[in-house]
Scaffold this motif. Sequence first.
Motif, PDB file in Angstrom:
ATOM      1  N   ARG A   2       0.840  -1.197   0.000  1.00 48.04           N
ATOM      2  CA  ARG A   2       0.000   0.000   0.000  1.00 48.04           C
ATOM      3  C   ARG A   2       0.882   1.258   0.000  1.00 48.04           C
ATOM      4  NH1 ARG A   2      -3.755  -0.041   4.790  1.00 48.04           N
ATOM      5  NH2 ARG A   2      -4.814  -1.563   3.516  1.00 48.04           N
ATOM      6  N   TRP A   3       1.903   1.270   0.881  1.00 51.69           N
ATOM      7  CA  TRP A   3       2.800   2.429   0.936  1.00 51.69           C
ATOM      8  C   TRP A   3       3.558   2.570  -0.388  1.00 51.69           C
ATOM      9  CZ3 TRP A   3       7.722   4.002   0.245  1.00 51.69           C
ATOM     10  CH2 TRP A   3       8.053   5.255   0.752  1.00 51.69           C
ATOM     11  N   TRP A   4       4.034   1.454  -0.933  1.00 56.31           N
ATOM     12  CA  TRP A   4       4.789   1.457  -2.187  1.00 56.31           C
ATOM     13  C   TRP A   4       3.957   2.034  -3.331  1.00 56.31           C
ATOM     14  CZ3 TRP A   4       9.637   0.862  -3.829  1.00 56.31           C
ATOM     15  CH2 TRP A   4       9.846   0.624  -5.195  1.00 56.31           C
ATOM     16  N   GLU A   5       2.698   1.626  -3.440  1.00 60.55           N
ATOM     17  CA  GLU A   5       1.833   2.118  -4.514  1.00 60.55           C
ATOM     18  C   GLU A   5       1.620   3.626  -4.386  1.00 60.55           C
ATOM     19  OE1 GLU A   5       0.802   0.567  -7.247  1.00 60.55           O
ATOM     20  OE2 GLU A   5       1.920  -1.190  -6.579  1.00 60.55           O
ATOM     21  N   ARG A   6       1.442   4.087  -3.177  1.00 61.78           N
ATOM     22  CA  ARG A   6       1.301   5.538  -2.990  1.00 61.78           C
ATOM     23  C   ARG A   6       2.576   6.267  -3.372  1.00 61.78           C
ATOM     24  NH1 ARG A   6      -1.816   5.269   2.752  1.00 61.78           N
ATOM     25  NH2 ARG A   6      -3.867   4.811   1.909  1.00 61.78           N
ATOM     26  N   PHE A   7       3.711   5.727  -3.006  1.00 57.15           N
ATOM     27  CA  PHE A   7       4.998   6.326  -3.362  1.00 57.15           C
ATOM     28  C   PHE A   7       5.164   6.380  -4.883  1.00 57.15           C
ATOM     29  CE2 PHE A   7       9.451   5.244  -4.517  1.00 57.15           C
ATOM     30  CZ  PHE A   7      10.020   6.478  -4.267  1.00 57.15           C
ATOM     31  N   GLN A   8       4.765   5.323  -5.565  1.00 57.85           N
ATOM     32  CA  GLN A   8       4.947   5.235  -7.016  1.00 57.85           C
ATOM     33  C   GLN A   8       3.989   6.126  -7.808  1.00 57.85           C
ATOM     34  OE1 GLN A   8       7.241   3.473  -8.941  1.00 57.85           O
ATOM     35  NE2 GLN A   8       8.234   3.322  -6.966  1.00 57.85           N
ATOM     36  N   HIS A   9       2.776   6.289  -7.326  1.00 54.45           N
ATOM     37  CA  HIS A   9       1.738   6.894  -8.161  1.00 54.45           C
ATOM     38  C   HIS A   9       1.134   8.188  -7.648  1.00 54.45           C
ATOM     39  CE1 HIS A   9       2.010   3.351 -10.594  1.00 54.45           C
ATOM     40  NE2 HIS A   9       1.785   2.594  -9.549  1.00 54.45           N
ATOM     41  N   SER A  42       1.926  11.948  -4.987  1.00 56.87           N
ATOM     42  CA  SER A  42       2.963  12.819  -4.423  1.00 56.87           C
ATOM     43  C   SER A  42       3.142  12.491  -2.945  1.00 56.87           C
ATOM     44  CB  SER A  42       2.581  14.278  -4.629  1.00 56.87           C
ATOM     45  OG  SER A  42       1.314  14.516  -4.072  1.00 56.87           O
ATOM     46  N   TRP A  43       2.997  11.233  -2.609  1.00 53.06           N
ATOM     47  CA  TRP A  43       3.087  10.707  -1.257  1.00 53.06           C
ATOM     48  C   TRP A  43       4.393  11.117  -0.609  1.00 53.06           C
ATOM     49  CZ3 TRP A  43      -0.465   8.953   1.754  1.00 53.06           C
ATOM     50  CH2 TRP A  43      -0.160   8.151   2.849  1.00 53.06           C
ATOM     51  N   ASP A  44       4.297  11.710   0.561  1.00 50.61           N
ATOM     52  CA  ASP A  44       5.488  12.149   1.280  1.00 50.61           C
ATOM     53  C   ASP A  44       5.266  11.890   2.760  1.00 50.61           C
ATOM     54  OD1 ASP A  44       7.914  13.199   1.866  1.00 50.61           O
ATOM     55  OD2 ASP A  44       7.392  15.272   1.438  1.00 50.61           O
ATOM     56  N   SER A  45       5.196  10.621   3.116  1.00 47.13           N
ATOM     57  CA  SER A  45       4.871  10.215   4.472  1.00 47.13           C
ATOM     58  C   SER A  45       5.814   9.097   4.905  1.00 47.13           C
ATOM     59  CB  SER A  45       3.429   9.726   4.491  1.00 47.13           C
ATOM     60  OG  SER A  45       3.028   9.388   5.784  1.00 47.13           O
ATOM     61  N   PRO A  46       6.071   8.962   6.206  1.00 51.27           N
ATOM     62  CA  PRO A  46       6.965   7.898   6.668  1.00 51.27           C
ATOM     63  C   PRO A  46       6.505   6.517   6.207  1.00 51.27           C
ATOM     64  CG  PRO A  46       6.452   9.387   8.466  1.00 51.27           C
ATOM     65  CD  PRO A  46       5.576   9.775   7.315  1.00 51.27           C
ATOM     66  N   ILE A  47       7.455   5.638   5.997  1.00 45.89           N
ATOM     67  CA  ILE A  47       7.147   4.249   5.650  1.00 45.89           C
ATOM     68  C   ILE A  47       6.347   3.649   6.800  1.00 45.89           C
ATOM     69  CG2 ILE A  47       8.126   1.955   5.257  1.00 45.89           C
ATOM     70  CD1 ILE A  47      10.653   3.454   4.178  1.00 45.89           C
ATOM     71  N   SER A  48       5.310   2.921   6.466  1.00 43.41           N
ATOM     72  CA  SER A  48       4.526   2.233   7.483  1.00 43.41           C
ATOM     73  C   SER A  48       4.285   0.803   7.026  1.00 43.41           C
ATOM     74  CB  SER A  48       3.189   2.928   7.712  1.00 43.41           C
ATOM     75  OG  SER A  48       2.421   2.188   8.634  1.00 43.41           O
TER      76      SER A  48
END
Length: 139
Positions: A56-63, A65-71
Motif C-alpha cells: 500500500r505504501w509502495w503504490e502511494r509512493f509510485q503513483h 505525491s506521497w510524502d509520508s513515513p514508511i509504514s
Amino acid sequence: MFSDSRVSKVTEEAVLSLQAYVLFYWRVPSDDLKNLREEVKLKMHDGEMSHYISRRWWERFQHSSWDSPISNTDFLCPHGGVKVFRTPSEDVPQMPAKAISASAWRCLYERFGGGPEVTELIQCRKCNPPRERQRKTYV
C-alpha cells in the motif's frame, strides 16, 4: 480550469441557481520526488530482494505525491509476525508486502523514515493458526 487565487462573496440565491460541481485536486510530484523514484528504481536491481515494504505504501509512493513515513504496520501483527490475507475464495494467500533490495530500502528509509524494517516474512502462529484440512464425506 478554475483558480482559487481569486474568491468573491456571492448571495445565497446565486449559489442556489447554479449547478453543483465537484472539484478535484491532483498534487503534482516535485522534481525531487521524481528523481527519488528513479534512484529507487535503479537500486531495485542492486543485489537480492532482502527487504519488504508495505505494498500500500509502495503504490502511494509510485503513483502520487506521497510524502509520508514508511509504514509496514498494515501487514505486521502486534506480535511482529506477518498477517496473511486471503482472496475471497480463501484458497490463495495474498501478501500485502513488496520485496525490495537493501539499497532501495536504505534510500527510502533515509528520505522518509518510519518502518519497521522487515527482512523476513514469518507468519504469526497466534494470529494465523494452521488451517485444519476439511474432511470430505461421501454418501
